[in-house]
Design a protein around this motif. Structure first.
Motif, short mmCIF file in Angstrom:
data_model
loop_
_atom_site.label_atom_id
_atom_site.label_comp_id
_atom_site.label_asym_id
_atom_site.label_seq_id
_atom_site.Cartn_x
_atom_site.Cartn_y
_atom_site.Cartn_z
N GLU A 227 0.85 -1.19 0.00
CA GLU A 227 0.00 0.00 0.00
C GLU A 227 0.88 1.23 0.00
OE1 GLU A 227 -3.44 2.29 2.64
OE2 GLU A 227 -2.18 0.75 3.56
N VAL A 228 0.59 2.14 -0.92
CA VAL A 228 1.23 3.46 -0.89
C VAL A 228 0.20 4.43 -0.35
CG1 VAL A 228 2.29 5.31 -2.23
CG2 VAL A 228 2.76 2.92 -2.82
N PHE A 229 0.50 5.00 0.79
CA PHE A 229 -0.44 5.88 1.49
C PHE A 229 0.18 7.27 1.58
CE2 PHE A 229 -1.88 7.89 5.46
CZ PHE A 229 -3.25 7.85 5.28
N ALA A 230 -0.61 8.29 1.26
CA ALA A 230 -0.12 9.67 1.31
C ALA A 230 -1.07 10.52 2.14
CB ALA A 230 -0.01 10.25 -0.09
N GLU A 231 -0.48 11.42 2.93
CA GLU A 231 -1.28 12.39 3.68
C GLU A 231 -0.71 13.78 3.45
OE1 GLU A 231 -1.08 11.28 7.80
OE2 GLU A 231 1.04 11.86 8.02
N MET A 232 -1.60 14.72 3.13
CA MET A 232 -1.22 16.11 2.90
C MET A 232 -1.37 16.89 4.19
SD MET A 232 -1.72 14.57 0.06
CE MET A 232 -3.49 14.29 0.01
N VAL A 233 -0.34 17.66 4.53
CA VAL A 233 -0.29 18.37 5.80
C VAL A 233 -0.09 19.85 5.54
CG1 VAL A 233 0.91 18.53 8.02
CG2 VAL A 233 0.70 16.32 6.88
N ARG A 238 -1.75 20.22 10.30
CA ARG A 238 -3.03 19.50 10.20
C ARG A 238 -3.07 18.66 8.94
NH1 ARG A 238 -5.19 24.93 11.83
NH2 ARG A 238 -5.04 25.35 9.59
N VAL A 239 -3.55 17.45 9.04
CA VAL A 239 -3.76 16.60 7.87
C VAL A 239 -5.01 17.07 7.15
CG1 VAL A 239 -4.21 14.26 7.04
CG2 VAL A 239 -2.61 14.62 8.93
N VAL A 240 -4.85 17.46 5.89
CA VAL A 240 -5.97 18.04 5.15
C VAL A 240 -6.47 17.13 4.03
CG1 VAL A 240 -5.29 20.41 5.64
CG2 VAL A 240 -4.38 19.27 3.59
N GLY A 241 -5.79 16.00 3.83
CA GLY A 241 -6.24 15.07 2.80
C GLY A 241 -5.39 13.82 2.82
N THR A 242 -5.97 12.72 2.41
CA THR A 242 -5.23 11.46 2.33
C THR A 242 -5.63 10.72 1.06
OG1 THR A 242 -6.92 10.23 3.55
CG2 THR A 242 -5.13 11.23 4.84
N GLY A 243 -4.81 9.76 0.71
CA GLY A 243 -5.11 8.91 -0.43
C GLY A 243 -4.23 7.69 -0.39
N SER A 244 -4.62 6.62 -1.06
CA SER A 244 -3.80 5.42 -1.07
C SER A 244 -4.03 4.63 -2.34
CB SER A 244 -4.11 4.55 0.15
OG SER A 244 -5.44 4.04 0.08
N VAL A 245 -3.08 3.75 -2.64
CA VAL A 245 -3.16 2.89 -3.81
C VAL A 245 -2.38 1.62 -3.50
CG1 VAL A 245 -1.15 3.91 -4.93
CG2 VAL A 245 -2.89 2.82 -6.33
N LYS A 246 -2.79 0.50 -4.07
CA LYS A 246 -2.11 -0.78 -3.86
C LYS A 246 -1.27 -1.13 -5.08
CE LYS A 246 -3.62 -2.42 0.17
NZ LYS A 246 -4.60 -3.51 0.24
N THR A 247 -0.11 -1.76 -4.82
CA THR A 247 0.72 -2.23 -5.92
C THR A 247 0.18 -3.57 -6.43
OG1 THR A 247 2.23 -3.43 -4.47
CG2 THR A 247 2.77 -1.12 -4.96
N THR A 248 0.36 -3.79 -7.70
CA THR A 248 0.01 -5.08 -8.30
C THR A 248 1.23 -5.57 -9.04
OG1 THR A 248 -0.82 -3.99 -10.28
CG2 THR A 248 -2.43 -4.47 -8.55
#
Length: 940
Positions: A227-233, A238-248
C-alpha cells in the motif's frame, strides 16, 4: 528577529531538514562525506594535474572549486577568443581521495553515493572498483549504488577523478565554451544515502489550484500487495487530505489521486506550502516513508492571451541569476541563496531565471518559501548537448526539481543551445507537464506559444506583442556597467503591462560575476567587460538600477510627481499586485524637516508620523490613497509615504517636497550677513566683484569666471565658465550696469545665451542666465571646471543618493545626502556605491568639500541636474554616453543610456520614448547662487 539572525535560522532549518539522520529503519539515512556547503566543508586529499601546485598531493576542502585554493588555472569560458582554441585547462584534472566508514547496520541496505554537482566529467571508484559510468555534466545530481563495494564497519576509500573539460564535445559546447567563469572540482556536497531494499526512489507531484492532488510514486524493489499511502499536511501540521493505492505485481511506479478542499494556493505573492508524507506499507506496517514539500497551484499558458497562475493572469518581473559568490565561485551556502532571493524580492521582482544551468537545490527551496517564479534551465549556452547526454541530464534535472511549486517553465538551453529532440523529455518526469521554452536570441524560434527573443528594442517589442505569440524575453536590458538594468525599463514595463500578449521578462543580470583571484592577491576579476553585468556588485553592492527597478516594479504604483498646491490628502494609486488587495497592505505617512546645510548631519528630522487606512483596491485596479495630515503640516519641508505588503516588507517609500525651492533656500541664502558693501573693480581685461571677503573675477575677453578668492583661504579653483554645453554662443562683450542698489555684470553673446552676474552683500553670487535651443540634444545647460583631484566630498538637498540618467530617473527620493569622494566606475573594483561622479537630480542646494575649502551651489528653480566630473555608464569600444564640456555642469537635460547591446544614439533611442534625446523649443531661464566660502551655522 534581526535580519542576520533570521538568515542563520532559515539556513539552519534548511540544513537540518537535509542532514537529519532518521533513527528508524524505515527512512533514508544520510551521511555526508563532504561538508554540507562551502562554508561547512571537510578536507580531502587532493592533487591537480596542471597549473598551480600541479603534480603534488596535498589537501582541499570539499565542496569547493580548486582554483580558489591555489590549484590549477583560472579560465573564462570565452578563453577560446582570448587565448585561441588551445585551452590551457584542457588536460587539467583533479584527483580526490577520502577515507570513510559506514555502520555495520547498513549492511543489506541499498547504499548510494550521491554527488550534487561536480565539474565536469567525474569518475568515481570505491575501494578501487568503479562505481559506475563516468558522469558528464557539471550542474546535475548523480548517484551510484555502491552497496556491493563497501566494507561495512571498516575503512573505505573513495577516489574521484574530475576533468575540467569533458571528453564529450557537446558537453564542452553546452557548459564550458560559454560567457561565464569556468571552474573545476567537486563544488556541491557528496553524501551517502542508505535505504531499505524496498523503498520509494522519488515522487512527482501535480497539485492544482482546484485541490486535485496527483502523485506518481517511483518504487524500488516493491513487491505486490504493498500500500502506498499519502497524507497532505498544512503549515500548521493539520492533515488536510489522504489517499492510497495498492501495488500489483512488481510495479516500478504507481499513481495516487485525491482532492483537498479549498487549499491555500501558492503564488509568488502568496507562497503557501504544504507537505505530503508518503508511506510504503505491507500488511499495515510501514516499510518506508518519505516526505516532500509542494504547493497547490495551476500554471496555464493560454496562447495569444497570457500566462495564468491559479486562473489569474500574471506579468513577469524577472532577473537572470548565476550561482556565484566572489570567494567561492559556484560553490554556495544556504545564507547566500537567502540573501539573493530577498534582494530580488526587495526590487519588487517576482521571477528569476536560473541561467544557464540548474541551481543548487536549496535556492529553489527558498524560492518556494519566500515566493519567486522560476525558470529552471538545462545547460546549453549557445550550443546544445547531444541527445544521448542531453536525455540523461534532463532526467537528472527534472527528477530533482519537479516538485518545486516555484518552477513555472523548463528552459531547454539558451540562445541556440536547444536540442529539440529533448523538448518532450521533460514531461516524462514532470507530472504537471510544465511548458518547455527556448531562451533564444533569434526571431522565429518561438515554442509552445511563447517567444523569448532576447534584446529586442522597445519598438520591435511593440510589434512582437501585437503578433501571434506571447512575448517573454528571457534576457533584455543587459546591465553591463551602469547601462541597461533599469535604463529604459519604465517604458518596457508599461508596454508589457498594457499589452495583452506582453508577459514581462528577465533583465540580464542580477550580480556582477566577479571572482576573487587567489593568483592575483585576491583581486576581484570580472574578466574585462564580460562579466560586469549585474544590477548589484559581486558582494551584492546595490547599483543605481537596484532602487530604480524597485520603484518601477512597485506593485503599489504611485505616479504623483509633485504635490498640487491645493493638496487635500488624496493620492491616486494603482494596484499592480496580481493576487493581493491593497486593503491587505499597510501605509504610513511622515512629515519631515530636512537637516541644515552646515553643522547638521545628512538626512532629516521626523516631525510627525501616522498610519493611513489601506484603500480597498482590487488587484490591477485603481483607487485613491487618503492621508489625513495634522494642522500646520505645510510648515514641514516634505511628506513621505511608506507602503508595506501583507508580510510587513516595505514595498517603496515616496517623498514629495511640501515647500518650494525658494522657501527651502530662505535659511541658506540668508545665513550670511547681508549688510556688507559690494565693491566692483574694472580693468582692461577683467571685472571683479567683492563682498563679505569673497571676490570673483570675470574675463572681459572670454566672459568666463577666471578665479574666486576668499580672504579666509587661498581661493578656489572654480573657473572656466559658464560655457553653453549645447547650442551656439559666442562672447561679444561685458559691462557693469547699475540696477537700483545693485551692481551687475552683464555678459553678452551672439547666438543663444545671455548671463548676468550679481554679488549680494552677504557674499552670495547670483548668476541669472538664459539660452535658447530648438531641437533634440543629449544635454542642455552650462558648465564650469574644478580640479577633481581636490574634491573630498559632497552634501546636497535633492534626490539621491544615486546618480540618474534621462531614462533612469526612478529610485531616488528627496533628502539631504552626504558622501565622500570615490572614483567608482560601475562594474569594476572597488564597487563603492553610490558613485560620487554622475548626474544628480532635482538639486536644491549642493555643497562641495575640497582641499581648498567649501563652496555651495543653490537654485530656486525646479528640475536642476548637477553633473560632477567625468564618468560613463558603459565602457565598450568607447565610453558611453558623451559628456558635456567642462566637469561641473548645471543642466536642464541629461542623456539617456544604452546597454551592452548598443550604445550609439539610434540603439539608445530604441529603448523607448523615455530614451530619446531631450527636445527643446525656445528659451530656458535659470538662476544659480554660489557661495565660495565656509557658511555660517544656521540657527533654527
Amino acid at each position: 528577529m534581526k535580519f542576520k539572525k533570521w538568515i542563520y535560522a532559515i539556513g539552519l532549518l534548511v540544513l537540518t531538514s537535509v542532514t537529519a539522520v532518521a533513527q528508524s529503519g524505515t527512512t533514508k539515512e544520510i551521511q555526508y562525506l563532504s561538508g554540507t556547503d562551502v562554508k561547512n566543508s571537510k578536507t580531502w586529499d587532493f592533487r591537480v594535474t596542471g597549473g598551480r601546485k600541479s603534480g603534488v598531493w596535498s589537501s582541499i576542502p570539499v565542496p569547493s572549486h580548486w582554483e580558489q585554493h591555489g590549484f590549477g588555472n583560472y579560465n573564462y569560458g570565452r578563453d577560446y577568443v582570448t587565448y585561441g582554441k588551445n585551452f590551457r585547462f584542457k588536460d587539467e584534472k583533479g584527483l580526490y581521495k577520502h577515507e570513510f566508514e559506514v555502520p555495520i547496520s547498513w549492511q543489506g541496505k541499498d547504499v548510494y553515493i550521491v554527488f550534487e554537482g561536480s565539474m565536469t566529467d567525474t569518475e568515481v571508484k570505491i575501494n578501487g572498483r568503479s562505481a559506475g559510468p563516468i558522469h558528464q555534466g557539471a550542474f546535475y545530481r548523480f548517484k551510484y549504488n555502491i552497496s556491493d563495494k563497501l566494507k561495512y564497519g571498516q575503512k573505505n576509500l573513495l577516489e574521484a577523478t574530475v576533468s575540467k573539460m569533458s571528453a564529450d564535445k557537446s558537453v564542452n559546447n553546452a557548459e564550458r565554451l560559454a560567457d561565464y567563469w569556468i571552474f573545476g572540482g567537486i563544488f556541491r556536497p557528496v553524501l551517502l544515502e542508505a535505504l531499505p531494499k524496498e523503498h520509494i526512489d522519488w515522487v512527482s507531484i501535480d497539485a492544482k489550484a482546484s485541490g486535485s492532488f496527483n502523485l506518481n510514486v517511483y518504487l524500488k524493489n516493491a513487491g505486490s500487495g504493498r500500500e502506498v499511502f499519502a497524507e497532505m499536511v498544512d503549515k500548521a501540521g493539520r492533515v488536510v487530505g489522504t489517499g492510497s493505492v495498492k501495488t500489483t505485481g512488481k510495479d516500478s511506479v504507481v499513481n495516487l489521486k485525491t482532492t483537498v478542499k479549498q487549499p491555500a494556493l501558492w503564488s509568488a505573492e502568496t507562497p503557501n506550502l504544504y507537505k505530503v508524507n508518503i508511506y510504503l506499507k505491507y500488511n499495515g506496517k510501514v516499510v518506508y516513508e518519505t516526505s516532500e514539500k509542494f504547493g497547490f497551484r495551476t500554471i496555464e499558458v493560454r496562447k495569444q492571451d497570457g500566462i495564468y497562475i491559479n486562473g489569474t493572469k500574471i506579468k513577469i518581473k524577472g532577473v537572470n541569476r548565476h550561482v556565484f559568490w566572489p570567494e567561492s565561485g559556484r560553490a554556495t551556502y544556504p545564507e547566500a541563496d537567502l540573501i539573493d532571493v530577498k534582494l530580488i524580492k526587495e526590487m519588487n521582482m517576482n521571477a528569476v531565471r536560473c541561467s544557464h544551468y540548474p541551481p543548487d537545490a536549496n535556492f529553489l527551496r527558498v524560492c518556494d518559501s519566500l515566493g519567486l517564479y522560476v525558470i529552471d534551465e538545462l545547460a546549453g549556452w549557445q550550443k546544445a548537448y547531444n541527445t544521448k547526454v542531453g536525455e540523461a541530464r534532463v532526467k537528472e534535472m527534472v527528477t530533482r526539481d519537479a516538485n518545486h511549486p516555484s518552477i513555472l517553465f523548463w528552459s531547454n538551453g539558451n540562445e541556440g543551445g536547444h536540442n529539440k529532440e529533448l523538448d518532450d523529455d521533460f514531461a516524462k518526469y514532470d507530472l504537471s507537464a510544465r511548458t518547455v521554452i527556448h531562451a533564444h536570441h533569434r526571431p522565429g524560434n518561438a515554442i509552445n506559444g511563447i517567444d523569448c527573443n532576447h534584446y529586442e528594442d522597445y519598438y520591435s517589442a511593440e510589434k512582437i506583442v501585437a503578433d501571434t505569440n506571447l512575448y517573454m524575453p528571457t534576457e533584455f536590458l543587459h546591465a553591463m556597467h551602469d547601462g541597461g538594468g533599469a535604463a529604459g525599463l519604465a517604458d518596457m514595463w508599461d508596454l508589457h503591462w498594457n499589452s495583452k500578449k506582453g508577459v514581462g521578462g528577465f533583465i540580464w543580470d542580477f550580480a556582477d560575476e566577479g571572482i576573487m583571484r587567489a593568483d592575483l592577491n585576491n583581486m576581484i576579476d570580472v574578466n574585462g567587460t564580460n562579466a560586469a553585468d549585474g544590477i548589484v556588485g559581486p558582494h551584492r553592492e546595490k547599483e543605481g538600477s537596484f532602487n530604480a527597478i524597485r520603484e518601477i516594479y512597485s506593485p503599489v504604483r504611485i505616479s504623483l510627481k509633485a504635490l498640487p498646491e491645493n493638496f487635500k490628502g488624496e493620492i491616486p494609486v494603482e494596484n499592480r499586485f496580481n493576487f493581493i488587495n491593497l486593503k491587505e497592505c499597510s501605509f504610513e505617512w511622515e512629515l519631515l524637516k530636512f537637516n541644515k546645510r552646515q553643522y547638521d548631519s545628512a538626512g532629516y528630522t521626523l516631525i510627525n508620523k501616522g498610519v493611513m487606512s489601506a484603500p480597498d483596491v482590487a488587484p490591477v485596479a485603481k483607487g485613491i490613497l487618503k492621508v489625513n495630515l495634522p494642522a500646520g503640516w505645510k510648515s514641514c519641508d516634505a511628506l513621505a509615504i511608506r507602503a508595506y505588503d501583507p508580510y510587513k516588507n516595505e514595498v517603496y517609500r515616496w517623498v514629495w517636497k511640501v515647500k518650494s525651492n525658494t522657501q527651502l533656500l530662505e535659511d541658506v541664502l540668508n545665513a550670511e550677513k547681508a549688510d556688507g558693501i559690494v565693491v566692483a573693480t574694472e580693468t582692461d581685461s577683467s571685472i571683479s566683484l567683492k563682498a563679505n571677503g569673497i571676490s570673483i573675477n570675470l574675463s572681459k575677453r572670454t566672459g568666463k569666471l577666471i578665479h574666486v578668492k576668499n580672504d579666509k583661504n587661498p581661493g578656489l579653483s572654480f573657473d572656466d565658465g559658464p560655457v553653453l554645453v549645447s547650442g551656439n554662443s559666442t562672447f561679444t562683450g561685458m559691462k557693469l550696469i547699475k540696477e537700483g542698489p545693485h551692481t551687475i555684470v552683464e555678459a553678452s553673446y551672439t547666438g543663444d545665451m545671455t548671463v548676468r552676474w550679481k554679488m549680494q552683500p552677504s557674499g552670495w553670487v547670483e548668476v541669472s542666465y538664459q539660452y535658447s535651443l530648438n531641437g533634440k540634444y543629449p544635454f542642455a545647460g552650462i558648465s564650469f571646471n574644478y580640479p577633481e583631484g581636490l574634491v573630498t566630498g559632497v552634501k546636497w538637498l535633492g534626490k539621491g543618493p544615486y546618480r540618474v540618467w534621462k531614462n533612469r530617473l526612478q529610485g531616488v527620493t528627496f533628502n539631504v545626502f552626504e558622501k565622500r569622494y570615490n572614483n567608482t566606475q560601475t562594474g569594476t573594483s572597488p564597487w563603492i556605491f553610490p558613485e560620487f561622479k554622475g548626474y544628480y537630480s532635482e538639486v536644491v542646494w549642493m555643497e562641495l568639500s575640497t582641499m581648498e575649502g567649501k563652496f555651495t551651489i543653490a537654485s530656486p528653480d525646479n528640475d536642476l541636474f548637477v553633473r560632477l566630473f567625468d564618468f560613463y555608464a558603459s565602457n565598450g569600444q568607447e565610453p558611453h554616453p558623451q559628456l558635456p564640456t567642462g566637469n561641473i555642469s548645471f543642466l536642464d537635460g541629461i542623456p539617456p543610456v544604452g546597454s551592452k547591446m548598443g550604445i550609439n544614439y539610434e540603439s539608445v533611442k530604441g529603448l523607448g520614448p523615455g530614451s530619446d534625446l531631450n527636445e527643446f523649443n525656445g528659451p530656458i531661464k535659470r538662476t544659480l547662487y554660489f557661495y565660495f566660502g565656509v557658511p555660517k551655522p544656521v540657527e533654527d
